[in-house]
Design a protein around this motif. Structure first.
Motif, PDB file in Angstrom:
ATOM      1  N   GLN A 188      56.990  42.046   3.485  1.00  0.00           N
ATOM      2  CA  GLN A 188      55.793  42.257   2.667  1.00  0.00           C
ATOM      3  C   GLN A 188      54.594  41.440   3.118  1.00  0.00           C
ATOM      4  N   GLY A 189      54.501  41.221   4.418  1.00  0.00           N
ATOM      5  CA  GLY A 189      53.309  40.555   4.932  1.00  0.00           C
ATOM      6  C   GLY A 189      52.244  41.577   5.291  1.00  0.00           C
ATOM      7  N   ILE A 190      51.089  41.061   5.642  1.00  0.00           N
ATOM      8  CA  ILE A 190      50.009  41.904   6.145  1.00  0.00           C
ATOM      9  C   ILE A 190      49.668  41.382   7.529  1.00  0.00           C
ATOM     10  N   ALA A 191      49.473  42.277   8.484  1.00  0.00           N
ATOM     11  CA  ALA A 191      49.068  41.804   9.804  1.00  0.00           C
ATOM     12  C   ALA A 191      47.919  42.659  10.304  1.00  0.00           C
ATOM     13  N   ILE A 192      46.950  41.995  10.907  1.00  0.00           N
ATOM     14  CA  ILE A 192      45.836  42.699  11.536  1.00  0.00           C
ATOM     15  C   ILE A 192      45.807  42.247  12.982  1.00  0.00           C
ATOM     16  N   VAL A 193      45.992  43.184  13.895  1.00  0.00           N
ATOM     17  CA  VAL A 193      46.224  42.832  15.284  1.00  0.00           C
ATOM     18  C   VAL A 193      45.288  43.623  16.181  1.00  0.00           C
ATOM     19  N   THR A 194      44.707  42.958  17.180  1.00  0.00           N
ATOM     20  CA  THR A 194      44.033  43.709  18.231  1.00  0.00           C
ATOM     21  C   THR A 194      44.864  43.555  19.489  1.00  0.00           C
ATOM     22  N   THR A 195      44.961  44.610  20.249  1.00  0.00           N
ATOM     23  CA  THR A 195      45.617  44.490  21.546  1.00  0.00           C
ATOM     24  C   THR A 195      45.220  45.660  22.429  1.00  0.00           C
ATOM     25  N   HIS A 196      45.121  45.373  23.725  1.00  0.00           N
ATOM     26  CA  HIS A 196      44.847  46.449  24.665  1.00  0.00           C
ATOM     27  C   HIS A 196      46.140  46.954  25.275  1.00  0.00           C
ATOM     28  N   GLN A 197      47.192  46.127  25.114  1.00  0.00           N
ATOM     29  CA  GLN A 197      48.459  46.545  25.676  1.00  0.00           C
ATOM     30  C   GLN A 197      49.107  47.600  24.782  1.00  0.00           C
ATOM     31  N   GLU A 198      49.839  48.489  25.422  1.00  0.00           N
ATOM     32  CA  GLU A 198      50.576  49.474  24.646  1.00  0.00           C
ATOM     33  C   GLU A 198      51.879  48.833  24.220  1.00  0.00           C
ATOM     34  N   VAL A 199      51.933  48.378  23.009  1.00  0.00           N
ATOM     35  CA  VAL A 199      53.167  47.769  22.545  1.00  0.00           C
ATOM     36  C   VAL A 199      53.632  48.479  21.292  1.00  0.00           C
ATOM     37  N   ALA A 200      54.905  48.374  21.081  1.00  0.00           N
ATOM     38  CA  ALA A 200      55.464  49.108  19.963  1.00  0.00           C
ATOM     39  C   ALA A 200      55.789  48.204  18.797  1.00  0.00           C
ATOM     40  N   ILE A 201      54.717  47.516  18.309  1.00  0.00           N
ATOM     41  CA  ILE A 201      54.916  46.777  17.083  1.00  0.00           C
ATOM     42  C   ILE A 201      54.922  47.776  15.979  1.00  0.00           C
ATOM     43  N   LEU A 202      54.550  48.803  16.359  1.00  0.00           N
ATOM     44  CA  LEU A 202      53.901  49.849  15.653  1.00  0.00           C
ATOM     45  C   LEU A 202      55.002  50.647  14.978  1.00  0.00           C
ATOM     46  N   SER A 203      55.224  50.314  13.759  1.00  0.00           N
ATOM     47  CA  SER A 203      56.255  50.993  12.990  1.00  0.00           C
ATOM     48  C   SER A 203      55.591  52.085  12.178  1.00  0.00           C
ATOM     49  N   GLU A 204      56.303  52.646  11.214  1.00  0.00           N
ATOM     50  CA  GLU A 204      55.690  53.702  10.397  1.00  0.00           C
ATOM     51  C   GLU A 204      54.641  53.142   9.442  1.00  0.00           C
ATOM     52  N   HIS A 205      54.629  51.776   9.324  1.00  0.00           N
ATOM     53  CA  HIS A 205      53.648  51.166   8.423  1.00  0.00           C
ATOM     54  C   HIS A 205      52.354  50.820   9.137  1.00  0.00           C
ATOM     55  N   THR A 206      52.266  51.248  10.402  1.00  0.00           N
ATOM     56  CA  THR A 206      51.082  50.875  11.163  1.00  0.00           C
ATOM     57  C   THR A 206      49.932  51.813  10.898  1.00  0.00           C
ATOM     58  N   ARG A 207      48.774  51.239  10.724  1.00  0.00           N
ATOM     59  CA  ARG A 207      47.564  52.049  10.641  1.00  0.00           C
ATOM     60  C   ARG A 207      46.651  51.612  11.761  1.00  0.00           C
ATOM     61  N   THR A 208      45.838  52.526  12.216  1.00  0.00           N
ATOM     62  CA  THR A 208      44.909  52.144  13.279  1.00  0.00           C
ATOM     63  C   THR A 208      43.480  52.352  12.818  1.00  0.00           C
ATOM     64  N   LEU A 209      42.640  51.499  13.381  1.00  0.00           N
ATOM     65  CA  LEU A 209      41.223  51.579  13.069  1.00  0.00           C
ATOM     66  C   LEU A 209      40.500  51.419  14.390  1.00  0.00           C
ATOM     67  N   SER A 210      39.629  52.375  14.700  1.00  0.00           N
ATOM     68  CA  SER A 210      38.891  52.283  15.963  1.00  0.00           C
ATOM     69  C   SER A 210      37.460  51.891  15.688  1.00  0.00           C
ATOM     70  N   LEU A 211      37.057  50.826  16.353  1.00  0.00           N
ATOM     71  CA  LEU A 211      35.655  50.443  16.283  1.00  0.00           C
ATOM     72  C   LEU A 211      34.945  51.025  17.492  1.00  0.00           C
ATOM     73  N   GLY A 212      33.651  51.220  17.365  1.00  0.00           N
ATOM     74  CA  GLY A 212      32.911  51.726  18.506  1.00  0.00           C
ATOM     75  C   GLY A 212      32.052  52.875  18.067  1.00  0.00           C
ATOM     76  N   HIS A 213      31.842  53.825  18.986  1.00  0.00           N
ATOM     77  CA  HIS A 213      30.901  54.917  18.689  1.00  0.00           C
ATOM     78  C   HIS A 213      31.259  55.655  17.407  1.00  0.00           C
ATOM     79  N   ASP A 214      32.579  55.998  17.262  1.00  0.00           N
ATOM     80  CA  ASP A 214      32.933  56.683  16.019  1.00  0.00           C
ATOM     81  C   ASP A 214      33.524  55.667  15.047  1.00  0.00           C
ATOM     82  N   HIS A 215      32.749  55.326  14.070  1.00  0.00           N
ATOM     83  CA  HIS A 215      33.154  54.283  13.131  1.00  0.00           C
ATOM     84  C   HIS A 215      34.316  54.751  12.279  1.00  0.00           C
ATOM     85  N   ALA A 216      35.334  53.921  12.214  1.00  0.00           N
ATOM     86  CA  ALA A 216      36.462  54.105  11.318  1.00  0.00           C
ATOM     87  C   ALA A 216      36.846  55.563  11.159  1.00  0.00           C
TER      88      ALA A 216
END
Lengths: 216, 222
Positions: A188-216
Motif C-alpha cells: 500500500q505504498g505510493i511510488a512516483i518514478v521517472t526512468t528512461h530504461q525499459e524496466v518492468a516495475i510496471l505491474s497492473e497498478h502502474t499508471r503512466t503520465l507523459s510530460l511534453g507536447h501532449d500534456h497528461a
C-alpha cells in the motif's frame, strides 16, 4: 487519516511549473491512491525532475496545489516529510563518510534510529558486502547509488519519489530495485518514478503520465 | 530534535576531522595576516599595542569569512542539503547544528591561538584575557551571520566575492565591540560593557539567524 479521508492519497490540482520564462507544464491534475505507481515519462527537459521536486516540496510551483490526504503539503511540511522519501539525481551521501555512517545519519535525520548491525545487514542486502566501511568517495558510481537506495529498505515512508533510480545500476541491482518497488506498492505504498530504461516495475497498478507536447 | 542536532554536529565534525587541511588553512591564514602587521609597521611596542585589538579582530573576520563558502556548498553539491530540507523536523535546529560544527573547526581554533598572536603585540595579561573572551563571544556571531550570507549565495557563480560584500558590512558591530573591549581594557576603562554587548549580539543572532538561514536555504534549492 486526515480530515475524515479514509484512504490516504496524493492529489495534484491545476499544477503549473515555470523555469526561467519557459512553461514546463501547466494545469496538470491527477491523483494517486495507495498501492499505485506512477511512471513519469517525457523527453529530456520536459519537466519530469521539476515535477518531482515540486511533489517533494523542494520547489514552489507557479500555481496549483499538491494535496496529501486533502491538505496542502506546504502547510504541513514536516508532517508530509514524514511520509516522503525523495531520491533525486544526487545521491545525498557524503564522500568522507562510510556507507554505514551515511545510512545511519540519514535514518536519524528522518526520525528513526538504525543500529549499526542493522545498517550492515541492509547494506549487505543491497549488494555492498565488503564495502560497508569504506569512505563512500572510493566507491564506484553504481555503488554510491546503491548506498542511496539502501534508504528504501529502511524507510517507513508511504510516498517514494524516485528520479531516475536505475541509472548507473548493473543488471542485478536493477532487478533488486524492481523487486523493492513492487513490494512497496503491494504494501500500500505510493511510488512516483521517472526512468528512461525499459524496466518492468510496471505491474497492473502502474499508471503512466507523459510530460511534453501532449500534456497528461 | 536534540538528537538530530547532535548527529548533524557529529557528522560535520567527523567529516572535518577527515579532511583536516581545511581547518589548518583558516588557522594559518589568520596567523599570517596577523603576523604581517608587526613586520610591516616595525617593532615599536607602543604602536603595536595600540593597533593589536583592531588587527587581530580584522584578521579573525577575514579568516572566518574564508571558511564560510564551504559551509553549505559541499552539501549542496552532493545532495545532502536537499535531504536535510526534507527531514520531518524543523530546519532551524539542524542549521544551528551545522553552524556549531563549523564554528568548532573554524572559529574556536582562532580563539585558542589568539593569546600567542597577542604576545607578538606585547599585550599585557588583562589585554590578552579581554581578547580571548571577546573572540569567544564574537566568533560564533560571525559564523551565524556569515551562514546567512553563505546560504543566500549558494549555487551562484562568483559567490565568494558576493559573499564578502554581503557579510563584511554585517560584521561591523561585532568588530567595533570586539576590538573595543580589548582597547577599553588596555586603557584601564574596563571592557565589561563591550563584552556584554557582544554577548547580547550573540544571543540575538542565535535566535534570529537560524530562521533566516533556513529560509535562504529553501530559496536556494528552489
Amino acid at each position: 487519516m486526515h480530515n475524515g479521508h479514509s484512504e490516504p492519497n496524493l492529489k495534484i490540482a491545476g499544477l503549473s511549473c515555470v523555469r526561467g520564462d519557459r512553461v514546463l507544464f501547466s494545469d496538470l491534475s491527477f491523483s494517486l491512491a495507495t498501492g499505485e505507481l506512477l511512471h513519469l515519462k517525457g523527453r529530456n527537459g520536459s519537466g519530469k525532475t521539476t515535477l518531482l521536486r515540486a511533489l517533494a516540496g523542494l520547489m514552489l510551483p507557479e500555481s496549483g496545489e499538491i494535496l496529501w490526504c486533502g491538505e496542502d503539503i506546504r502547510r504541513m511540511r514536516e508532517e508530509y516529510s514524514r511520509h516522503l522519501l525523495y531520491l533525486g539525481h544526487l545521491n545525498g551521501i557524503k564522500g568522507d563518510l562510510s556507507a554505514v555512517e551515511n545510512l545511519r545519519v540519514s535514518a536519524i535525520l528522518n526520525g528513526h534510529r538504525l543500529s549499526e548491525s542493522r545498517a550492515w545487514e541492509v547494506l549487505g542486502e543491497i549488494g555492498l558486502q565488503g564495502h560497508e566501511d569504506l569512505p563512500s568517495k572510493h566507491l564506484s558510481q553504481g555503488q554510491k547509488r546503491r548506498v542511496a537506495l539502501a534508504r528504501l529498505l529502511i524507510s517507513p515512508a508511504r510516498i517514494w519519489i524516485l528520479d531516475e533510480p536505475f541509472t548507473a545500476l548493473d543488471v542485478a541491482a536493477v532487478e533488486l530495485l524492481q523487486a523493492v518497488i513492487s513490494r512497496h506498492i503491494e504494501h500500500q505504498g505510493i511510488a512516483i518514478v521517472t526512468t528512461h530504461q525499459e524496466v518492468a516495475i510496471l505491474s497492473e497498478h502502474t499508471r503512466t503520465l507523459s510530460l511534453g507536447h501532449d500534456h497528461a | 530534535m536534540l538528537e538530530s542536532l547532535y548527529w548533524v554536529i557529529r557528522r560535520d565534525l567527523t567529516i572535518a576531522l577527515r579532511r583536516r587541511s581545511d581547518i589548518f588553512t583558516t588557522l594559518i591564514f589568520f596567523m599570517i595576516v596577523v603576523s604581517l602587521f608587526p613586520l610591516g609597521i616595525g617593532p615599536e611596542p607602543d604602536t603595536l599595542r595600540l593597533i593589536a585589538p583592531g588587527v587581530v579582530w580584522v584578521g579573525a573576520l577575514l579568516a572566518s569569512m574564508l571558511a564560510l563558502e564551504q559551509l553549505f556548498s559541499a552539501d549542496h553539491r552532493d545532495g545532502t542539503l536537499e535531504q536535510m530540507l526534507l527531514t520531518p523536523q524543523p530546519l532551524a535546529p539542524l542549521v544551528i547544528g551545522k553552524v556549531v560544527a563549523h564554528w568548532l573547526v573554524s572559529g574556536l581554533p582562532l580563539v585558542l591561538i589568539s593569546p600567542l598572536l597577542g604576545l607578538q603585540y606585547d599585550l599585557p595579561w588583562e589585554g590578552l584575557r579581554a581578547l580571548i573572551i571577546s573572540l569567544l563571544l564574537g566568533t560564533p556571531t560571525l559564523s551565524l551571520i556569515g551562514a546567512i550570507g553563505a546560504a543566500l549565495t549558494l549555487g551562484l557563480r562568483s559567490g565568494g566575492v558576493l559573499l564578502a560584500l554581503l557579510v563584511l558590512p554585517l560584521y561591523v558591530p561585532v568588530l567595533i565591540f570586539g576590538a573595543g573591549a580589548v582597547e577599553a581594557t588596555l586603557s584601564g576603562l574596563g571592557g565589561d560593557a563591550h563584552l556584554r554587548m557582544l554577548a547580547a549580539i550573540l544571543v540575538a543572532s542565535l535566535v534570529l539567524a537560524p530562521l533566516a538561514i533556513a529560509a535562504a536555504l529553501r530559496v536556494a534549492t528552489d
